[in-house]
Scaffold this active site. Structure first.
Site, PDB file in Angstrom:
ATOM      1  N   GLU A   1      65.932  11.040  38.958  1.00 62.02           N
ATOM      2  CA  GLU A   1      66.945  10.470  38.086  1.00 62.02           C
ATOM      3  C   GLU A   1      68.286  10.816  38.732  1.00 62.02           C
ATOM      4  O   GLU A   1      68.966  11.745  38.325  1.00 62.02           O
ATOM      5  CB  GLU A   1      66.862  11.061  36.666  1.00 62.02           C
ATOM      6  CG  GLU A   1      67.812  10.373  35.711  1.00 62.02           C
ATOM      7  CD  GLU A   1      68.259  11.230  34.530  1.00 62.02           C
ATOM      8  OE1 GLU A   1      68.656  10.652  33.525  1.00 62.02           O
ATOM      9  OE2 GLU A   1      68.247  12.478  34.625  1.00 62.02           O
TER      10      GLU A   1
ATOM     11  N   ASP B   1      64.540  15.352  36.626  1.00 64.32           N
ATOM     12  CA  ASP B   1      65.627  15.186  35.659  1.00 64.32           C
ATOM     13  C   ASP B   1      66.969  15.539  36.305  1.00 64.32           C
ATOM     14  O   ASP B   1      67.065  16.517  37.059  1.00 64.32           O
ATOM     15  CB  ASP B   1      65.357  16.137  34.475  1.00 64.32           C
ATOM     16  CG  ASP B   1      66.257  15.877  33.294  1.00 64.32           C
ATOM     17  OD1 ASP B   1      66.251  14.747  32.795  1.00 64.32           O
ATOM     18  OD2 ASP B   1      66.971  16.809  32.864  1.00 64.32           O
TER      19      ASP B   1
HETATM   20  C1  NOJ Z   1      68.080  13.209  31.301  1.00 65.78           C
HETATM   21  C2  NOJ Z   1      66.918  12.964  30.396  1.00 65.78           C
HETATM   22  O1  NOJ Z   1      66.359  11.726  30.692  1.00 65.78           O
HETATM   23  C3  NOJ Z   1      67.459  13.039  28.998  1.00 65.78           C
HETATM   24  O2  NOJ Z   1      66.530  12.600  28.038  1.00 65.78           O
HETATM   25  C4  NOJ Z   1      67.892  14.450  28.735  1.00 65.78           C
HETATM   26  O3  NOJ Z   1      68.497  14.535  27.459  1.00 65.78           O
HETATM   27  C5  NOJ Z   1      68.893  14.924  29.793  1.00 65.78           C
HETATM   28  N1  NOJ Z   1      68.516  14.551  31.112  1.00 65.78           N
HETATM   29  C6  NOJ Z   1      68.992  16.414  29.769  1.00 65.78           C
HETATM   30  O4  NOJ Z   1      67.813  16.983  30.257  1.00 65.78           O
END
Ligand code: NOJ
Length: 494
Positions: free
Chosen positions: A244, A188
Site C-alpha cells: 500500500e 500496510d
Molecule cells: C491503511 C489501512 O488500509 C487502513 O485500514 C488503516 O486504518 C491504516 N492503514 C492504518 O493502519
C-alpha cells in the site's frame, strides 16, 4: 527470477469479519473463508488477501496489532489459518496476509516492555498530524512522562525503525508466516515505516496543506523493502510483497518498486482510484503510470477496498453497466487486478446508520465493509455491521447467466485463456471522445465507451470475445466497432 506467479494472477481481497461467518456469531471468520473456497475457485481467483487476522483491540479493526504471530479469537485459531492455507492451496488459491509494520496497538507488549521500539519526545517536537482525528500526532503518556508518535489513532503508536532491533522482529514475523505457507503480504502504509530521524516539521504548502515529507515517505524505508524482498526470494516460490504505497505522485510511487526492481513486487495504483470513471481522466493516469514504471515493474489495479469504499458506488453510482465497464478495465490493464469481496456482484456501499458506525475514521469507512450477501436472506445472523440490502447476492447471481457475477467469472476465464490479456504490452489506441481503447499484445483489444453518446472505433479486426451487455459475443469485427454508452468490448484480434 523464478516464478512470479502474481503477474498472471487475479487477487481477491477478503475483509474477514464481513466475508463469511461459520459459527453464527455475527462476525466472519477464517473457517467461514474456508467454507467459501469453493465459491472463490468457481469465480477463478488465484489468491486471497486477508485484512489483518491478528489479535487486536480493534480500535482500527485489526490495524492495531497486539500480537503479530497470533490469530484474533473472533476469527479463529492458528489451526484454522493453517487449514485455510492448505485447503486454499489444494484448490490452486494462495493466501496473503496483511503486515502492519508502521505501528502496533498500544496494547502490544512491546509498548511497555520495549518502549525503545517507539518514537518518543520530551515535548511535542513538530507539527505532524494524526491521520485519524487530524490533531497532533503526539500523545502524552503519563506512565513514561513523554510524548509518543501516532500517525494514525492514539491507540496506534508508531514504531521506531531507527532502533536496529525492530527490523529483526519483523523478519522473524515474515518468516513465521512464510514458513506456514503464506504466499506473501500486503504491506500496510508501505510508504511510511521510517520517520525523519530529526523529526523535522512537515512542510505546509499554501493552498494545498501539509505534505508528509518527514512523517512518512523517508528514503530509509526503501532499505527495509529491499531486505524483505531478499528474504521473500529465499522462498520457493518467492513470496509476494504487495505494497500500500499510497502516493499520488506517480514518480514517487514508482520508486517503491526499487531502482533495481528490488523492492515491492506489486504496488496498488491509488492514482486510478482517485480518477473518475471517465475515459480522458483514466487513460491519462494509465499513460502516466506506464511511462513512469521501471521496465520490469507491475502495477496492481483496484477500484474498491476497505478504506476507499466500493467502486459500484464511487465510480458507477450503482449502475451495473458502468460497474461492468470498470471490471473490464481492471481486469485487462497491464498489471495484476485485485477485486474487493462483492465487486464481482456489483455490490454498492452498505447503509450503516450513525448508531451502528464502528470505524475510528471520519468519514466512516463502514459502508464499504458490510457483510457479503450470500443469498437474498443474507446468510448472516445479527452481523457486526448491518446488511440492509441483499438485492445483489451470490446465490441469485450465480443462478443467472446474465448477472454481473457471471460476467466477472467469464472475464476472469477469458483473461486466463488469452495470455496477452494478462501478459501483453499495453498500447493505447485512438478513440473518440468518451471512449478509451487499448491493445494488449497482439491478441486482444479492449474498448470502453464511458461517455453518453454512441461511438465508433475503426481498424479493429477479430472476434468479439466478451461484452458488458453480453450481446454480440462471437461476432466478427472487420474494421468498425460501434459502442453504445456505458459499454465495453474485448475483441480477440487476428
Ligand atoms: C491503511 C489501512 O488500509 C487502513 O485500514 C488503516 O486504518 C491504516 N492503514 C492504518 O493502519
Amino acid at each position: 527470477m523464478s516464478d512470479r506467479w502474481w503477474r498472471d494472477a487475479v487477487l481477491y481481497q477478503v475483509y474477514p469479519r464481513s466475508f463469511a461467518d461459520s459459527n453464527g456469531d455475527g462476525v466472519g471468520d477464517l473457517a467461514g473463508v474456508t467454507e467459501r473456497l469453493e465459491y472463490l475457485e468457481w469465480l477463478g481467483v488465484d489468491a486471497v488477501w486477508l485484512n489483518p487476522v491478528h489479535p487486536s483491540p480493534n480500535v482500527d479493526w485489526g490495524y492495531d496489532v497486539s500480537d503479530y504471530t497470533g490469530i484474533h479469537p473472533d476469527l479463529g485459531t492458528l489451526e484454522d489459518l493453517d487449514r485455510l492455507v492448505s485447503e486454499a492451496n489444494a484448490r490452486g488459491i494462495r493466501v496473503l496476509l496483511d503486515l502492519v509494520p508502521n505501528h502496533t496497538s498500544a496494547q502490544h507488549p512491546w509498548f511497555r516492555q520495549r518502549p525503545d521500539f517507539y518514537v518518543w519526545a520530551d515535548d511535542v517536537p513538530n507539527n505532524w498530524e494524526s491521520i485519524f482525528g487530524g490533531g497532533s500526532a503526539w500523545e502524552y503518556d503519563d506512565e513514561r512522562g513523554q510524548y509518543y508518535l501516532h500517525n494514525f489513532a492514539v491507540e496506534q503508536p508508531d514504531l521506531n525503525w531507527w532502533n536496529p532491533e525492530v527490523a529483526p522482529e519483523f523478519e522473524r514475523i515474515l518468516r513465521f508466516w512464510f514458513d506456514r505457507g503464506v504466499a506473501g503480504f500486503r504491506i500496510d502504509v508501505a510508504h511510511a515505516i521510517y520517520k525523519d530521524r530529526e523529526l523535522r516539521d512537515d512542510p505546509v504548502i499554501p493552498g494545498l496543506g501539509m505534505r508528509r515529507r518527514y512523517s512518512m515517505f523517508r528514503p530509509e524505508t526503501h532499505k527495509i523493502l529491499q531486505r524483505w524482498r531478499t528474504l521473500a526470494e529465499t522462498y520457493d516460490p518467492p513470496r509476494l510483497l504487495l505494497g500500500e504505497a499510497y502516493s499520488l505522485d506517480v514518480e514517487q510511487w514508482a520508486g517503491y518498486f526499487g531502482e533495481h526492481g528490488d523492492e515491492l513486487d506489486l504496488a496498488f495504483a491509488f492514482m486510478l482510484t482517485h480518477a473518475d470513471l471517465d475515459a480522458a481522466q483514466m487513460r491519462t493516469v494509465v499513460a502516466e503510470i506506464e511511462a513512469a514504471l521501471p521496465a520490469d515493474a507491475w502495477p496492481c489495479w483496484m477500484g474498491s477496498n476497505h478504506d476507499i469504499g466500493r467502486l459500484a458506488t464511487r465510480w458507477a453510482n450503482g449502475d451495473d453497466a458502468r460497474v461492468r465497464c470498470a471490471l473490464m478495465m481492471l481486469l485487462t490493464l497491464r498489471g495484476t487486478p485485485c477485486l474487493y469481496y462483492g465487486d464481482e456482484l456489483g455490490l454498492t456501499a452498505g447503509d450503516v446508520p450513525a448508531s451502528r458506525i464502528l470505524d475510528v475514521a471520519e468519514p466512516s469507512r463502514d459502508p464499504g465493509r458490510t457483510p457479503m450477501p450470500w443469498s437474498a436472506e443474507g446468510d448472516w445472523h445479527d452481523p457486526w455491521l448491518p446488511l440492509a440490502d441483499t438485492s445483489r447476492n451470490v446465490e441469485d447471481q450465480r443462478a443467472d447467466s446474465d448477472s454481473t457475477l457471471q460476467f466477472t467469472r467469464d472475464l476472469i476465464a477469458l483473461r486466463r485463456r488469452i495470455g496477452d490479456l494478462h501478459g501483453g504490452a499495453y498500447v493505447e489506441l485512438d478513440a473518440p471522445d468518451g471512449a478509451w481503447a487499448w491493445r494488449r499484445g497482439g491478441r486482444a483489444v479492449v474498448a470502453l465507451n464511458l461517455g453518453d453518446d454512441e461511438v465508433e472505433l475503426v481498424d479493429i479486426h477479430g472476434a468479439i470475445a466478451l461484452t458488458t451487455s453480453r450481446s454480440h459475443e462471437g461476432e466478427v469485427v472487420s474494421g468498425r466497432l460501434l459502442l453504445p454508452p456505458s459499454s465495453g468490448v474485448i475483441v480477440e484480434t487476428v
